[in-house]
Design a protein around this motif. Structure first.
Motif, short mmCIF file in Angstrom:
data_model
loop_
_atom_site.label_atom_id
_atom_site.label_comp_id
_atom_site.label_asym_id
_atom_site.label_seq_id
_atom_site.Cartn_x
_atom_site.Cartn_y
_atom_site.Cartn_z
N ALA A 172 28.83 -9.72 -48.08
CA ALA A 172 30.15 -9.78 -47.78
C ALA A 172 30.81 -9.78 -48.94
CB ALA A 172 30.43 -11.02 -46.82
N GLY A 173 30.26 -9.94 -50.29
CA GLY A 173 31.17 -9.95 -51.35
C GLY A 173 32.05 -11.02 -51.80
N LEU A 174 31.43 -12.41 -51.10
CA LEU A 174 32.14 -13.71 -51.24
C LEU A 174 31.76 -14.34 -52.30
CD1 LEU A 174 31.45 -14.59 -47.58
CD2 LEU A 174 33.50 -13.45 -48.62
N ASN A 175 30.94 -13.70 -53.35
CA ASN A 175 30.52 -14.47 -54.61
C ASN A 175 31.46 -13.79 -55.83
OD1 ASN A 175 29.32 -12.02 -54.30
ND2 ASN A 175 27.59 -12.53 -55.41
N SER A 176 32.51 -13.16 -55.59
CA SER A 176 33.24 -12.52 -56.43
C SER A 176 34.49 -13.65 -56.65
CB SER A 176 34.10 -11.54 -55.84
OG SER A 176 35.22 -10.99 -56.65
N ALA A 177 34.88 -13.82 -58.12
CA ALA A 177 35.66 -15.16 -58.27
C ALA A 177 37.41 -15.00 -57.63
CB ALA A 177 35.94 -15.14 -59.71
N ASP A 178 37.33 -13.70 -57.13
CA ASP A 178 38.74 -13.55 -56.68
C ASP A 178 38.66 -13.52 -55.00
OD1 ASP A 178 37.45 -10.99 -56.46
OD2 ASP A 178 39.21 -9.68 -57.33
N THR A 179 37.53 -13.91 -54.49
CA THR A 179 37.63 -14.07 -53.21
C THR A 179 38.57 -14.87 -52.54
OG1 THR A 179 35.09 -13.45 -53.04
CG2 THR A 179 35.90 -14.35 -51.12
N THR A 180 39.25 -14.69 -51.23
CA THR A 180 40.18 -15.23 -51.02
C THR A 180 39.70 -16.16 -49.69
OG1 THR A 180 41.22 -13.88 -49.19
CG2 THR A 180 42.11 -13.80 -51.34
N ASP A 181 39.98 -17.43 -49.28
CA ASP A 181 39.75 -18.21 -48.43
C ASP A 181 39.77 -17.22 -47.12
OD1 ASP A 181 39.43 -20.32 -49.96
OD2 ASP A 181 40.98 -21.39 -49.32
N ASP A 182 40.95 -16.48 -46.93
CA ASP A 182 40.83 -15.52 -45.79
C ASP A 182 39.71 -14.82 -45.51
OD1 ASP A 182 43.41 -16.58 -44.93
OD2 ASP A 182 44.63 -15.06 -45.86
N GLN A 183 39.21 -14.26 -46.70
CA GLN A 183 38.17 -13.35 -46.42
C GLN A 183 36.92 -14.30 -46.38
OE1 GLN A 183 39.06 -11.83 -50.70
NE2 GLN A 183 38.68 -9.82 -49.84
N ARG A 184 36.90 -15.51 -46.78
CA ARG A 184 35.72 -16.46 -46.30
C ARG A 184 35.70 -16.86 -45.01
NH1 ARG A 184 37.17 -18.48 -51.68
NH2 ARG A 184 35.50 -18.04 -53.01
N PHE A 185 36.88 -17.19 -44.31
CA PHE A 185 37.07 -17.44 -42.82
C PHE A 185 36.47 -16.03 -42.19
CE2 PHE A 185 40.25 -20.96 -44.11
CZ PHE A 185 39.42 -21.78 -43.91
N ALA A 186 37.13 -14.81 -42.47
CA ALA A 186 36.69 -13.63 -41.59
C ALA A 186 35.34 -13.52 -41.90
CB ALA A 186 37.36 -12.56 -42.41
N ALA A 187 34.53 -13.90 -42.91
CA ALA A 187 33.06 -13.61 -43.03
C ALA A 187 32.36 -14.44 -42.15
CB ALA A 187 32.68 -13.77 -44.50
N MET A 188 32.75 -15.98 -41.89
CA MET A 188 32.11 -16.66 -41.08
C MET A 188 32.18 -16.34 -39.83
SD MET A 188 32.78 -20.46 -42.80
CE MET A 188 34.43 -20.30 -43.52
N VAL A 189 33.22 -15.60 -39.13
CA VAL A 189 33.39 -15.19 -38.02
C VAL A 189 32.62 -13.93 -37.79
CG1 VAL A 189 35.00 -13.74 -36.42
CG2 VAL A 189 35.89 -15.65 -37.65
N GLN A 190 32.35 -13.25 -38.76
CA GLN A 190 31.57 -11.93 -38.68
C GLN A 190 29.97 -12.22 -38.79
OE1 GLN A 190 32.20 -9.06 -41.63
NE2 GLN A 190 30.79 -7.44 -40.87
N TYR A 191 29.98 -13.36 -39.62
CA TYR A 191 28.41 -13.80 -39.77
C TYR A 191 28.39 -15.23 -39.55
CZ TYR A 191 28.09 -9.60 -42.51
OH TYR A 191 28.14 -8.37 -43.07
N PRO A 192 28.41 -15.79 -38.34
CA PRO A 192 28.13 -17.35 -37.89
C PRO A 192 27.11 -18.15 -38.79
CG PRO A 192 28.24 -16.08 -36.24
CD PRO A 192 28.07 -14.91 -37.12
N LYS A 193 25.96 -17.44 -39.33
CA LYS A 193 24.92 -18.14 -39.76
C LYS A 193 25.53 -18.57 -41.40
CE LYS A 193 21.33 -16.22 -41.63
NZ LYS A 193 20.36 -15.08 -41.60
N LEU A 194 26.79 -18.03 -41.70
CA LEU A 194 27.31 -18.82 -43.01
C LEU A 194 27.90 -19.97 -42.96
CD1 LEU A 194 29.03 -15.45 -44.44
CD2 LEU A 194 26.98 -16.54 -45.26
#
Length: 117
Positions: A70-92
């Motif tokens: 999901a590209g979350l290991n990038s330094a410029d990842t936002t919290d909004d992107q992290r929350f969206a990823a947890m919706v898309q991938y609940p196992k996160l």
């Protein structure tokens, strides 16, 4: 009696240990298998507030392949992107999580949840 919930994955040993610990202490819990019944973004944001963590990544399983995919290991990842990823991938979402009212704790180690029950 408070309505205590556990975000549970039966395949996870820590999740099973935490649930067993609560049951041994005669604490009634509602079991939410969050991989079968995924949380909404609003529920995940509310959970983050209840966990009282310093940053969103502390409630995430950063070693899962989906984290990198999901590209979350990038330094410029936002919290909004992290929350969206947890919706898309609940196992996160780190597991297990015990919720009691406006408080929540990650059961790592399992005994840490006893602070809020």
């Amino acid at each position: 009696m408070a309505n205590i919930k556990i975000l549970h994955n039966p395949r996870c040993s820590k999740s099973r240990e935490t649930l067993k610990l609560l049951e041994e202490k005669d604490i009634a819990v509602d079991i939410i298998e969050y991989l079968k019944t995924p949380l909404t973004e609003q529920e995940i944001r509310s959970l983050y507030t209840k966990l009282d963590l310093e940053n969103v990544t502390q409630m995430m399983r950063v070693k899962e392949p989906e984290y990198k995919a999901a590209g979350l290991n990038s330094a410029d990842t936002t919290d909004d992107q992290r929350f969206a990823a947890m919706v898309q991938y609940p196992k996160l979402i780190e597991r297990p999580v015990v919720i009691n009212g406006d408080q929540a704790k990650i059961g790592r180690p399992p005994e840490s949840v006893l602070d809020i029950v």
